[in-house]
Design a protein around this motif. Structure first.
Motif, PDB file in Angstrom:
ATOM      1  N   LYS A 114      -9.057  -1.335   5.090  1.00  0.00           N
ATOM      2  CA  LYS A 114      -9.620  -2.435   4.598  1.00  0.00           C
ATOM      3  C   LYS A 114     -10.906  -2.578   5.139  1.00  0.00           C
ATOM      4  N   GLY A 157       0.939  -1.047  -0.055  1.00  0.00           N
ATOM      5  CA  GLY A 157      -0.067   0.068   0.188  1.00  0.00           C
ATOM      6  C   GLY A 157       1.009   1.295   0.066  1.00  0.00           C
ATOM      7  N   SER A 181      -9.437   5.095   1.722  1.00  0.00           N
ATOM      8  CA  SER A 181      -8.947   4.237   0.897  1.00  0.00           C
ATOM      9  C   SER A 181      -8.208   3.250   1.410  1.00  0.00           C
ATOM     10  N   GLN A 182      -7.393   3.503   2.243  1.00  0.00           N
ATOM     11  CA  GLN A 182      -6.443   2.380   2.526  1.00  0.00           C
ATOM     12  C   GLN A 182      -7.034   1.411   3.956  1.00  0.00           C
ATOM     13  N   LEU A 207      -3.194  -1.229  -4.067  1.00  0.00           N
ATOM     14  CA  LEU A 207      -3.785  -0.413  -2.946  1.00  0.00           C
ATOM     15  C   LEU A 207      -2.798   0.977  -3.121  1.00  0.00           C
ATOM     16  N   ARG A 208      -1.622   1.088  -3.374  1.00  0.00           N
ATOM     17  CA  ARG A 208      -1.057   2.324  -3.790  1.00  0.00           C
ATOM     18  C   ARG A 208      -1.661   2.976  -4.882  1.00  0.00           C
ATOM     19  N   ARG A 246     -13.584  -0.536  -2.495  1.00  0.00           N
ATOM     20  CA  ARG A 246     -12.337  -0.891  -1.673  1.00  0.00           C
ATOM     21  C   ARG A 246     -12.129  -2.415  -2.463  1.00  0.00           C
ATOM     22  N   HIS A 279      -6.983   9.224   1.491  1.00  0.00           N
ATOM     23  CA  HIS A 279      -5.726   8.240   1.633  1.00  0.00           C
ATOM     24  C   HIS A 279      -6.626   7.206   3.117  1.00  0.00           C
TER      25      HIS A 279
END
Length: 319
Positions: free
Chosen positions: A99, A11, A96-97, A288-289, A281, A93
């Motif tokens: 989970k 990520g 989105s990151q 992930l990045r 997601r 950020h």
């Protein structure tokens, strides 16, 4: 990429994120590239001739043909925002990151803003994800199931007829190796042939092979040119059958997310955007990045939505 590699991919770390989006100028440049990847184009007359007026990070672009002025955020979800762009990008950020999702309360603490501000940011970013998911259609092999948000009221109806339950369709497409690829979660007015037919025409490509349990309404996927292979489960539960392994895994993960991160979710009002955000997601999990850049583009390309519209909305099913 195997499931193990997906789960443990690096990520984008906070330090790396700040390297790319730590200043207003960097965020402004990212919005500009997202809105006009081939260079500025006037939103009124489509002319490419323009010049920049004003000072600071939030300059105005003035069309050289019609003299219309527009800002980087005009016409986007960030229109009229008083927040720094860096706050918006950090929210993107964090959302989105995560989970299993992130609540507005946790977002408030991480961003250093008020709860109403964090709540609105969360819903606006969810709206961008919901718009993208609504346009996507599944194909190939699909596992399909009926599901509900909410529980039964004391003294009310039980099972599928409960007045407190919000019905939605859950579908996951598989590749040739039987691994899950994409997920769709959509509210429906009810599990009727009419609703499932409308959903299938909007959500599935023709020739998709759909596996479901014996619920009669699922046969309506054939109206969309799909092949339906029902599996009557009888006394067994679908989660015990390999044909429904992945859709039940997705629903289990969704339940964990909603129960863990969103303890006070008003699902009768906001169910569709939260379901779509979960699916978004999952569908972007292979990178992930790259997910951050994708979500920045989607936020920049989504039309503005006012707070009153968000607060007044209800979980109205499209199908």
């Amino acid at each position: 990429m195997s499931s193990h590699q997906i789960q443990f991919q690096p990520g984008m770390s906070i330090p790396e994120f700040l390297t790319h989006f730590g200043t207003e100028a960097q965020c402004a440049d990212a919005i500009r590239r997202s809105r006009w990847p081939d260079g500025f184009r006037c939103p009124r007359c489509a002319s490419v001739q323009h010049y920049v007026v004003g000072h600071g990070a939030r300059k105005l672009f003035q069309c050289g043909a019609c003299r219309h002025q527009t800002s980087l955020t005009a016409g986007t979800l960030m229109e009229h925002t008083k927040l720094p762009l860096t706050t918006w990008f950090l929210a993107i950020h964090l959302i989105s990151q995560a989970k299993t999702g992130i609540s507005a309360l946790a977002l408030k603490r991480d961003l250093g803003v008020s709860y109403p501000t964090a709540w609105l940011l969360h819903h606006k970013i969810n709206t961008a994800m919901a718009h993208q998911e609504a346009a996507h259609r599944l194909d190939g092999f699909v596992q399909l199931d009926d599901a509900y948000l909410g529980g039964e009221r004391s003294g009310g109806k039980v099972g599928r007829g409960s007045e407190n339950k919000v019905p939605f369709v859950a579908a996951v497409s598989l590749n040739a190796a039987g691994q899950p690829m994409r997920l769709k979660l959509d509210l429906v007015k009810g599990f009727t042939c009419e609703s499932i037919s409308r959903w299938a025409k909007a959500s599935l490509l023709p020739a998709t092979v759909v596996t479901s349990d014996g619920l009669a309404c699922f046969a309506a996927v054939t109206d969309a040119g799909c092949v339906h292979t029902p599996r009557v489960v009888g006394a067994l539960k679908p989660r015990h059958l390999p044909e429904f392994k992945w859709i039940n895994t997705m629903l289990g993960n969704l339940k964990t997310t909603l129960a863990g991160a969103f303890k006070a979710l008003k699902f009768r009002k906001y169910a569709q955007t939260y379901l779509a955000a979960f699916a978004y997601r999952f569908n972007q999990r292979f990178d992930l990045r790259g997910l951050i850049a994708t979500l920045i583009v989607d936020v920049a390309k989504t039309r503005p939505v006012k707070e009153k519209v968000i607060r007044d909305r209800h979980a109205e099913a499209r199908f």
